[in-house]
Design an enzyme around this catalytic site. Sequence first.
Site, PDB file in Angstrom:
ATOM      1  N   HIS A   1       0.796  -1.325  -0.169  1.00 21.43           N
ATOM      2  CA  HIS A   1      -0.030  -0.083   0.206  1.00 21.43           C
ATOM      3  C   HIS A   1       1.034   1.529   0.073  1.00 21.43           C
ATOM      4  O   HIS A   1       0.553   2.033   0.733  1.00 21.43           O
ATOM      5  CB  HIS A   1      -1.076  -0.003   1.262  1.00 21.43           C
ATOM      6  CG  HIS A   1      -0.496  -0.204   2.521  1.00 21.43           C
ATOM      7  ND1 HIS A   1      -1.144  -0.761   3.584  1.00 21.43           N
ATOM      8  CD2 HIS A   1       0.783   0.186   3.056  1.00 21.43           C
ATOM      9  CE1 HIS A   1      -0.181  -0.607   4.734  1.00 21.43           C
ATOM     10  NE2 HIS A   1       1.014   0.003   4.328  1.00 21.43           N
TER      11      HIS A   1
ATOM     12  N   HIS B 246      -0.667   4.464   9.929  1.00 24.60           N
ATOM     13  CA  HIS B 246       0.550   5.050   9.820  1.00 24.60           C
ATOM     14  C   HIS B 246       0.745   6.254  10.997  1.00 24.60           C
ATOM     15  O   HIS B 246       1.201   7.410  10.145  1.00 24.60           O
ATOM     16  CB  HIS B 246       1.251   5.448   8.469  1.00 24.60           C
ATOM     17  CG  HIS B 246       1.127   4.082   7.730  1.00 24.60           C
ATOM     18  ND1 HIS B 246      -0.064   3.687   7.244  1.00 24.60           N
ATOM     19  CD2 HIS B 246       2.119   3.203   7.215  1.00 24.60           C
ATOM     20  CE1 HIS B 246       0.247   2.545   6.432  1.00 24.60           C
ATOM     21  NE2 HIS B 246       1.504   2.298   6.359  1.00 24.60           N
TER      22      HIS B 246
ATOM     23  N   HIS C  77      10.699  -3.667   2.649  1.00 22.07           N
ATOM     24  CA  HIS C  77      11.131  -2.408   2.878  1.00 22.07           C
ATOM     25  C   HIS C  77      11.590  -1.825   4.212  1.00 22.07           C
ATOM     26  O   HIS C  77      11.053  -2.573   5.272  1.00 22.07           O
ATOM     27  CB  HIS C  77      10.051  -1.313   2.136  1.00 22.07           C
ATOM     28  CG  HIS C  77       8.726  -1.224   2.898  1.00 22.07           C
ATOM     29  ND1 HIS C  77       7.889  -2.203   3.153  1.00 22.07           N
ATOM     30  CD2 HIS C  77       8.096  -0.084   3.376  1.00 22.07           C
ATOM     31  CE1 HIS C  77       6.881  -1.790   3.669  1.00 22.07           C
ATOM     32  NE2 HIS C  77       6.885  -0.761   4.175  1.00 22.07           N
TER      33      HIS C  77
ATOM     34  N   GLU D 113       4.996  -5.298   8.152  1.00 31.00           N
ATOM     35  CA  GLU D 113       3.650  -5.110   7.694  1.00 31.00           C
ATOM     36  C   GLU D 113       3.110  -6.260   7.233  1.00 31.00           C
ATOM     37  O   GLU D 113       1.696  -6.446   7.203  1.00 31.00           O
ATOM     38  CB  GLU D 113       3.462  -4.015   6.700  1.00 31.00           C
ATOM     39  CG  GLU D 113       3.804  -2.770   7.362  1.00 31.00           C
ATOM     40  CD  GLU D 113       3.447  -1.429   6.309  1.00 31.00           C
ATOM     41  OE1 GLU D 113       3.278  -0.554   6.708  1.00 31.00           O
ATOM     42  OE2 GLU D 113       3.450  -1.826   5.049  1.00 31.00           O
TER      43      GLU D 113
HETATM   44 FE   LIG Z   1       2.418   0.579   5.339  1.00 30.97          FE
END
Ligand SMILES: [Fe+3]
Lengths: 281, 281, 139, 139
Positions: free
Chosen positions: A12, A59, A193, A240
Amino acid sequence: MARITAGVASSHVPLLGVAVDQGKTQDDYFAPIFAGYDWTRKWEEEQKPNVVILVYNDHASAFDMKIIPTFAIGCGETYASADEGFGPRPVPDVEGHPDLAWHIAQSLILDEFDMTIINEMDVDHGLTVPLSMMFGQPEKWPVKVIPLAVNVVTYPVPTGNRCWALGEAIADAVASFPEDLNVQIWGTGGMSHQLQGPRAGLLNREWDNRFMDLLIGETDEAREIEHIEYIRETGTEGIEMIMWLIMRGALGKKTRALHRHYHIPCSNTAIGHLVLEPESS
Amino acid sequence: MARITAGVASSHVPLLGVAVDQGKTQDDYFAPIFAGYDWTRKWEEEQKPNVVILVYNDHASAFDMKIIPTFAIGCGETYASADEGFGPRPVPDVEGHPDLAWHIAQSLILDEFDMTIINEMDVDHGLTVPLSMMFGQPEKWPVKVIPLAVNVVTYPVPTGNRCWALGEAIADAVASFPEDLNVQIWGTGGMSHQLQGPRAGLLNREWDNRFMDLLIGETDEAREIEHIEYIRETGTEGIEMIMWLIMRGALGKKTRALHRHYHIPCSNTAIGHLVLEPESS
Amino acid sequence: MSDKKRVRDIHAYLEQFEDVPGTRVYTAARARKGYHINQFAMSLMKAENRERFKADERAYLDEWQLSDEAKDAVLARDYNALLDLGANIYFVSKLISTDGLSFAEAVASMTEHNFEDYKAMMAAGGRSPEGLRSIKGKY
Amino acid sequence: MSDKKRVRDIHAYLEQFEDVPGTRVYTAARARKGYHINQFAMSLMKAENRERFKADERAYLDEWQLSDEAKDAVLARDYNALLDLGANIYFVSKLISTDGLSFAEAVASMTEHNFEDYKAMMAAGGRSPEGLRSIKGKY
Ligand SMILES: [Fe+3]
Ligand SMILES: [Fe+3]
C-alpha cells in the site's frame, strides 16, 4: 449467509496513491506496477463484492502516541481520508458496513480477541491506496469497507500466530452473519522495505516470494515466522506482512492462487500482490 | 525480581468518594462501610506496596463512544482525576510506573493479549475511589499505579475466562521484571447493583458471597460464570465483578483470604471487599 | 455456578439479554441507537458545556444530532425513556451530576418507588432477584 | 522459515532487535524517548499547524517539550539523529510531507547514497540483506 469468497494481498505504498491521483499510472516508472493489477481490477468488476474487510495499519494518522490499539475494528458509518501532511487524498469517503462490522466485533470479543472498537476515525494511505489499486478512480467506492487496523508500528506488534488466528475467527464470525453477502478480506502492507537508517532501501525478492508461496496451498508454516525474521530479511517495515496472515487465516485450511504479481522497486518498497480463494481440501 | 504479593478486591461506588472528600466517613450511613476497610488501611501501611496494578473500568470518562478498548493498560507518567460532571475529585494526581507498565504491556502482547496501550488519560472514580478507601486522604498517593481499564460497559465485555487468563499472564509478566518491587493487584467494581430501569436497586447478598467464596482457595470455577448469570443474579452493573477475576487469576493456583467485608447498601450498591494472598499449594 | 457450556454463538448470546425483566443491556444495537445521546451526555464533562447547557437546554440540545423524542426525554429527565433510546447510564450520569442530583435519586426515579421508599428498600437489603431473573423462565 | 521456537521472554525478544545493522526498531524504550518528537510531528497533520511551523520553525518547536538536541535535529532535517532520539518514521513522515519532499528522497538521506545513487540502487533491485541481517552473526 455471508461468506468470505476471496483474499487479496497488496502493498500500500503512498507513492502509488500519488500516481493514481496525479494520473501517472502509465508513466514508465509506474506502468509495470499497475499492469500487475489489471487482472485484479477486471476480476473485481466481475466479483462485485459487497464488503471488504480491509486489514491495514494506521501510519500514525488516526492514532498518535496517546493510544495504541493492537487490533482495532471500524464499526462506523463512514471514514474520511486522512491528511498525512500534504492534504487529504482526493478520494471518495469510505463507506462502512456497521451491521457486519459490529457483528464481527461482537463475535471476536466473545471468541476472546481483545478488540478495540472504533466508531469515528480518518483512514490513511494504508487503506485508501489498495482501494485505488483495485478500483481506480470511481465517483464512489463500489464496496463497503470494514477497516481493521493492526499495530505494526510500536513493538511488540501482534505475533504471526495471533494474526492468523484472528483471521480464522473473522471467518467464523462472517459465516454466522445471516444476510447473504459476498465478503472479501484484504491484507495490505509489505513487502520488503526499510524506511529508516543506514540500512534503508533493503529489498529481498527471494524471501518475499517464499512468503507468498507459503500463503498458497495447505501449509500454515507462515504463522510461526518471528518478528525478528521479517526485520532481518525484509527490513523494519517488512513487518507489515503480518497483516497478510490475517487475510490468509480467514481463507481456511487451503487456498488456491488466482493471480500473483511482484515488482521491484516502487519508491523504497517491493510491490507484492496476490489474489487467493479458499479451496476445500 | 518483582512479585505480586497480594490481591485486593473492592467496590468503587462514587458516593464513597464523596463521603471521603466531604469528611462524612464517620456518619451513621457510612461508618459501617468504612469500618470494613480499617483492617486494610492498617495492613497497607505495613505492606508498603511499591506499585498497584489497578484493574477498573472507565465509566464513560476517558473513553467515549468513538473508541472502546477491551483491555487498556496505562503506560503514562501521571493521570489526573476526571471531571465526571461535578468537577474533578479533589485527590492527588495518580503517578504511574511506566517502566513496569510497559514491561507488562509488552509481555502481554507477546503472550497474545491484544492490549491497547494508553499514554495519556484522566482516571475516574473507578480508579480513585479504591485509592481513597485503602489510603484515605494523603497529600500524595503512597503507591505508583498502573491503570488497567476493562470494558464492562458495551457488550460483549470480555469473558470471565479471558479475564482470569489475563490475570495469569500479568503474573508471569510481573515475575519477569528484573527490579525488586512489591506489587499488588486490585480488582474493583461490583458487587451486585443495577443502576437502570424498573429493576434498579437489585441486590443479591447470597450470590455475592458465593462469588467471594469462589475466589478463595484452589477452585477456578468462577472463570466460567457467564455474563448473563451476573446480570440475572446481580444486576446489569454487577458485571463489573469480572474485573475481580483478573485480580484472582494473577494470584496463582491457590489463595488465602486475609480479610473480608460485605455491607448492604451503599447508594444503589452492595459493598464487597476482599484481601487475598497467593498461597503455594 | 459453572455447570453450563459457554455460549459462543453471538446470536444466542445476545438473545439472553432480552430475557431479563425491567432491564436493557447495553448491546451494540443499543449503543448504535443511542450514539448521539451518549455523546451529548459526555460533553457535559466540560464545565463550560455544563454552563451553556444550563443556560438554555434546548438550544444546547439542538447542537446535537438528536431526535425530538430524545431531546424531550432529556428535557423531562425521563431516564427510562433515554435508556429505551439507547442511552447508557454511565454516559447519562454526567447529566445527573450536572443537575446536582445524587445517583441514587436519579436511579430511584426509574423504579416504581419514590426516593424515600427506594432508600427504605435499599436499607432493607435491596430488591430481591426472586422472580426477576428471567421473563421466560419466571424465576 | 519456522524451525525456531517462538521467543516468549520479552527480554530476549527485545534484545534481538538491537542486533540488526543500521536499524532502530521502534520499541517501547524508543517510543518513550521520542514521545514528544513524535507528537510534534503528528501535529503537522493540520494545515494551520503546518503554516505556523513554516512561518517560524523554532518558535513552533519551542511550544513542545523537546530537548535542544531534538529541536536541532528537526531544524537540520537530520532524520538519523531524530530516529536516535526515539522518533518513528511514520510520525516523521508528516514533517517530510510538510517539506514537500518525496518519501524516497528523505529516506535516501539516511543512507550512504545521494538521492540519484539511491534511486539507482533501488532500480537495480535494492539493498541486499546479505551481511546486514545480524551484527553478531555477520550474515
Ligand atoms: Fe504501510
Ligand atoms: Fe463502576
